[in-house]
Design a protein around this motif. Structure first.
Motif, PDB file in Angstrom:
ATOM      1  N   UNK A  50      62.939 -89.191  60.893  1.00 35.50           N
ATOM      2  CA  UNK A  50      62.673 -90.566  60.473  1.00 35.50           C
ATOM      3  C   UNK A  50      61.472 -91.122  61.209  1.00 35.50           C
ATOM      4  N   UNK A  69      63.046 -80.616  54.092  1.00 39.85           N
ATOM      5  CA  UNK A  69      64.033 -81.640  54.451  1.00 39.85           C
ATOM      6  C   UNK A  69      65.461 -81.095  54.403  1.00 39.85           C
ATOM      7  N   UNK A  72      68.401 -81.138  57.126  1.00 41.96           N
ATOM      8  CA  UNK A  72      69.303 -82.274  57.362  1.00 41.96           C
ATOM      9  C   UNK A  72      70.705 -82.041  56.809  1.00 41.96           C
TER      10      UNK A  72
ATOM     11  N   UNK B  77      67.142 -91.770  54.337  1.00 45.03           N
ATOM     12  CA  UNK B  77      66.215 -90.995  55.167  1.00 45.03           C
ATOM     13  C   UNK B  77      66.931 -89.985  56.040  1.00 45.03           C
ATOM     14  N   UNK B  81      67.099 -85.427  51.788  1.00 50.44           N
ATOM     15  CA  UNK B  81      66.320 -85.795  50.613  1.00 50.44           C
ATOM     16  C   UNK B  81      64.869 -85.902  51.067  1.00 50.44           C
ATOM     17  N   UNK B  82      63.953 -85.437  50.249  1.00 47.68           N
ATOM     18  CA  UNK B  82      62.541 -85.529  50.615  1.00 47.68           C
ATOM     19  C   UNK B  82      62.091 -86.984  50.614  1.00 47.68           C
ATOM     20  N   UNK B  83      61.185 -87.307  51.528  1.00 47.71           N
ATOM     21  CA  UNK B  83      60.702 -88.683  51.601  1.00 47.71           C
ATOM     22  C   UNK B  83      60.032 -89.112  50.318  1.00 47.71           C
ATOM     23  N   UNK B 256      54.892 -90.440  53.807  1.00 49.02           N
ATOM     24  CA  UNK B 256      55.076 -89.254  54.647  1.00 49.02           C
ATOM     25  C   UNK B 256      54.775 -89.537  56.108  1.00 49.02           C
TER      26      UNK B 256
END
Lengths: 235, 260
Positions: A50, A69, A72, B77, B81-83, B256
């Motif tokens: 983040x 990602x 996560x 976030x 999950x991709x940003x 990003x």
């Protein structure tokens, strides 16, 4: 499991992290401690992606987290302040997160443990702080991930829920998971933590068991040991 | 991305603002048709409304949704999950639900009035397509502004300022510069100036199609002379598409690098 190498982060002119190195290669409960503004939450948020650090690498199970990602999926995270979309119902929130992360049946059991059944159809905006934190805890422990990160998990909990939370943490530890906890409640830390990671001015000042910390600071009890470090560095 | 889009879309569909917006267009469509009794005239009036109002609504909704869904974003976030999917999903949720309100709100009264039996159907469709483009462009610009400003009030201020500049001030400045430099050849300059403002571009595009020389104005005339009607239409569509793509690209890049 988690490896942080030379992590630096600035917010504006404020240096928050000045080269943090941390390696966690076995399961257990690690308490991340430090005065306000020492960078605890920043480290945690960097692990979660983040916060984007200026330099340094973070690896999870030997894979750099910058690549994808999907790592996560291996982390369960309990944020410090439970900010939920306020017009969503509790049950809808659970459904949504399950939709994003995959199926699990554990939520039912957890809802029962924390007595949330009567809140399921209420909107998140109308819940009290403690109930929100319970929802937060259910969301976190719902998935069986090998790494758990808890940022101030005790905020707003009543004594019974606190006991259940401790049981839950102990249970997860038995499964060999790595659990990172930040907290300002020293009695809680002393009770649950296997190892202390003490952060001061954006660096790791001490890492080791509570006993080692007591010997280092020549103090009898844990709270005073922490207080001694803080007064010595006049923070 | 589609999961995020789905949740954003549902979220917006439950918000009463979407219905206020829809109701407004329904009312506008009905009033225009029944006071005017002339479909092609109603379309011209509608054009003037759409060209100013759609960007305003897109801007305000975009900024408002971004700031309002901050908690939702923070929750997402920490999930796998991709940003870019989070922000693109939210952006598409806003733009699609706004476009739907526009198309339904204006479409229903016109269909009820007998649009399919008239030859104004192409003009009307073009109007709606331009409206959708403007919605996508201005929500994207609004998201950009909101992403760059942590402070809500500042973000709102900049967004409204952007709308004012593009919808009102730009034309005025343009006109003044035309009068000041009337001794010089200004064809190319005015062409470029039109391209650089999506609102002007949409206006020119619709007027070119409607073929009303009285409303064409200086830029429109230059545009028509330079490109001809059909080529002019294609060029303006390409420009509108670029106007959507560039801000969307910046949303991806900016999101990003942002800290939460």
């Amino acid at each position: 499991m988690v490896e942080i190498i030379d992590l630096h982060k600035k917010f504006g002119k404020n240096n928050v992290l000045n080269g943090v190195d941390l390696k966690i290669d076995k399961g257990g409960i690690f308490a991340v401690l430090g005065p306000n503004g020492s960078g605890k939450t920043t480290i945690i948020k960097s692990i979660l992606g983040m916060v984007i650090p200026e330099c340094g690498t973070i690896k999870l199970f030997d894979t750099d987290i910058k690549k994808n990602s999907d790592y996560r999926f291996k982390i369960d995270y309990l944020p410090q302040i439970a900010n939920f979309p306020s017009n969503l119902k509790v049950i809808e929130l659970f459904r949504m997160i399950k939709d994003l992360r995959g199926k699990t049946d554990r939520d039912k059991e957890l809802i029962k443990t924390f007595k949330l059944e009567s809140f399921l159809n209420k909107k998140l905006g109308t819940l009290s702080g403690g109930t929100k934190q319970k929802v937060n805890i259910v969301l976190t422990f719902m998935f069986n991930s090998p790494i758990i990160i808890l940022d101030e998990p005790t905020t707003g909990l009543d004594p019974i829920s606190l006991i259940r939370l401790k049981e839950l943490i102990a249970e997860e530890k038995q499964k060999g998971k790595a659990i990172l906890i930040t907290s300002h409640i020293m009695s809680f830390v002393e009770e649950v933590a296997d190892e202390i990671v003490f952060i001061l001015e954006g660096k790791i000042y001490f890492r080791g068991s509570i006993k080692a910390l007591k010997t280092k600071t020549k103090q009898q009890d844990f709270e005073h040991a922490i207080a001694k470090i803080l007064t010595e560095h006049s923070v | 991305m589609f999961k995020i889009l789905k949740y954003s879309f549902y979220d917006l569909m439950r918000s009463s603002w979407s219905y206020v917006y829809l109701g407004f267009y329904l009312l506008l469509g009905i009033v225009l048709l029944f006071l005017n009794n002339d479909l092609s005239k109603a379309i011209i009036t509608l054009m003037n409304v759409i060209i100013v109002l759609v960007p305003l609504i897109g801007t305000i909704f975009g900024v408002m949704y971004y700031y309002n869904s901050k908690e939702f974003t923070e929750l997402l976030l920490a999930q796998p999950v991709k940003r870019s999917s989070i922000f693109l999903g939210q952006y598409l949720g806003v733009s699609i639900s706004l476009s739907m309100s526009l198309v339904l709100g204006l479409g229903l009264p016109f269909v009820a009035y007998g649009l399919f039996r008239s030859n104004a159907i192409w003009d009307f469709s073009l109007l709606l397509i331009v409206g959708i483009f403007l919605t996508f462009i201005f929500s994207a610009l609004a998201f950009n502004i909101a992403l760059s400003n942590e402070n809500k009030i500042k973000g709102f201020g900049y967004a409204i300022l952007m709308w004012l500049l593009l919808a009102v001030v730009y034309d005025g400045l343009f006109l003044v510069s035309l009068i000041l430099f009337e001794d010089y050849p200004l064809d190319k300059l005015s062409l470029i100036a039109t391209m650089l403002n999506p609102i002007d571009l949409s206006r020119t595009l619709i007027i070119l199609k409607l073929d009303i020389s009285a409303l064409l104005g200086y830029t429109g005339a230059v545009f028509k002379q330079f490109f001809g009607t059909s080529f002019g239409l294609i060029i303006s569509f390409i420009m509108l598409l670029i106007w959507v793509l560039l801000p969307v690209l910046r949303i991806i890049i900016k999101s990003k690098r942002k800290d939460f």
